[in-house]
Each structure stands twice: as C-alpha cells, then as structure tokens.
Design a protein around this motif. Structure first.
Motif, mmCIF file in Angstrom:
data_model
loop_
_atom_site.group_PDB
_atom_site.id
_atom_site.type_symbol
_atom_site.label_atom_id
_atom_site.label_comp_id
_atom_site.label_asym_id
_atom_site.label_seq_id
_atom_site.Cartn_x
_atom_site.Cartn_y
_atom_site.Cartn_z
ATOM 1 N N PHE A 8 42.330 56.236 60.500
ATOM 2 C CA PHE A 8 41.299 56.863 59.690
ATOM 3 C C PHE A 8 41.913 57.746 58.623
ATOM 4 N N SER A 9 41.475 57.532 57.395
ATOM 5 C CA SER A 9 41.907 58.366 56.278
ATOM 6 C C SER A 9 40.839 58.249 55.193
ATOM 7 N N TYR A 10 40.869 59.161 54.265
ATOM 8 C CA TYR A 10 39.959 59.106 53.126
ATOM 9 C C TYR A 10 40.542 58.172 52.070
ATOM 10 N N TRP A 11 39.660 57.452 51.374
ATOM 11 C CA TRP A 11 40.114 56.513 50.358
ATOM 12 C C TRP A 11 41.040 57.184 49.345
ATOM 13 N N GLU A 12 40.670 58.404 48.941
ATOM 14 C CA GLU A 12 41.473 59.071 47.912
ATOM 15 C C GLU A 12 42.882 59.408 48.386
ATOM 16 N N GLU A 13 43.114 59.361 49.678
ATOM 17 C CA GLU A 13 44.474 59.584 50.201
ATOM 18 C C GLU A 13 45.380 58.390 49.931
ATOM 19 N N ARG A 14 44.780 57.275 49.601
ATOM 20 C CA ARG A 14 45.540 56.049 49.331
ATOM 21 C C ARG A 14 46.614 55.821 50.404
ATOM 22 N N ALA A 15 46.176 55.766 51.641
ATOM 23 C CA ALA A 15 47.076 55.635 52.792
ATOM 24 C C ALA A 15 47.540 54.184 52.929
ATOM 25 N N ILE A 16 48.226 53.722 51.943
ATOM 26 C CA ILE A 16 48.620 52.309 51.868
ATOM 27 C C ILE A 16 49.492 51.903 53.053
ATOM 28 N N ALA A 17 50.382 52.770 53.483
ATOM 29 C CA ALA A 17 51.217 52.437 54.645
ATOM 30 C C ALA A 17 50.345 52.229 55.890
ATOM 31 N N ASP A 18 49.313 53.057 56.058
ATOM 32 C CA ASP A 18 48.388 52.881 57.176
ATOM 33 C C ASP A 18 47.626 51.568 57.039
ATOM 34 N N TRP A 19 47.180 51.246 55.828
ATOM 35 C CA TRP A 19 46.457 49.998 55.611
ATOM 36 C C TRP A 19 47.341 48.800 55.938
ATOM 37 N N ASP A 20 48.593 48.875 55.504
ATOM 38 C CA ASP A 20 49.530 47.789 55.802
ATOM 39 C C ASP A 20 49.724 47.626 57.302
ATOM 40 N N LYS A 21 49.822 48.752 58.020
ATOM 41 C CA LYS A 21 50.005 48.700 59.477
ATOM 42 C C LYS A 21 48.788 48.061 60.143
ATOM 43 N N MET A 22 47.585 48.417 59.689
ATOM 44 C CA MET A 22 46.374 47.807 60.258
ATOM 45 C C MET A 22 46.350 46.303 60.011
#
Length: 146
Positions: A96-110
C-alpha cells in the motif's frame, strides 16, 4: 477413506493466512502437502502443526518470482510423494502506498509475485499434468487438445 487421500498438493504462499488455512484443511482431508513460502519460520511451524494432527507435509523455502524455485518445489513434491495432483497457486502480496509516492519498486514487486509467480507455478506443474492427463482440476484447452 478421506476425499483427498494421498493427493499430492503444492501450495505457494503457504506460511500464513489463506495459504496456511488451506494447507491445514487439505492435510486434514488426507492430502500430502508440499508447502512453499519465503517465510521459513512460518513453514516450519505449519509443517509441525500438520504432522502433529496426523497429516503429511514437507516444505521448501520458495521465492515464486524465480521459476527455478517453483520448479524445485515441484521436484520436491515429486521426489517425496509422486506427481502433483493439486496446485494451490496462492502466493501474493499487496503493498500500500499513495499514487503520488510513485512506489515503482513496490509495483514491480507486486507484478513479480502476483503475476510472474502465478505463471511460474503453472509452468512448473503443467507439463506433468498434461502428460498424465491428470490432476484434480484438469486444465481445459480449445480443440484440438493434446
């Protein structure tokens, strides 16, 4: 005789939550369990719980983002109990993160766990199931099926 007596069952993401509950339930129905997860402590506890309840279970630390890990888990199942009958392709995560955080590494992991991991599970069991025309849940294909 139990419904799933001796059905060789592989579960990814088995150490906690739905994976652990499914493992206990299937073991209680007589399935022989092969459990994978990245949490070795959780796997050890789960195997001990299943064994103490009279079930059969083994585990292997498995990172489903690596196809070789999933193939090793299936190889453990085959060498310990025989061909895999059931795959519970359960490993997954939601970060879980906010879109504006642009947590791309988290998205890649998911994506790696939830999509690639799922596909790695299918790739690991499918050849044997197709060859044997077996498995509790048969794969469907469009004609002409092999």
């Amino acid at each position: 005789m139990k419904y799933l007596e001796n059905a060789v069952t592989v579960i990814s993401g088995a150490a906690s939550g739905i994976g652990a509950a499914s493992s206990r339930r299937l073991a209680g129905a007589g399935a022989r369990m092969v459990l994978g997860d990245i949490d070795e402590g959780g796997l050890k506890k789960l195997v001990a719980d299943i064994d103490s309840a009279g079930g059969k279970a083994v585990y292997k630390v498995t990172d489903v983002t690596h196809v070789e890990d999933f193939e090793s888990l299936v190889a453990l199942a085959e060498s310990t109990y025989g061909p895999v009958d059931i795959l519970v392709n359960n490993a997954g995560l939601m970060l879980f993160s906010y879109w504006e955080e642009r947590a791309i590494a988290d998205w890649d992991k998911m994506i790696d766990v939830n999509l690639r991991g799922y596909l790695h599970g299918i790739a690991a069991v499918l050849p044997s199931m197709l060859e044997r025309k077996a498995g509790i849940h048969r794969f469907r294909c469009r004609p002409p099926c092999r």
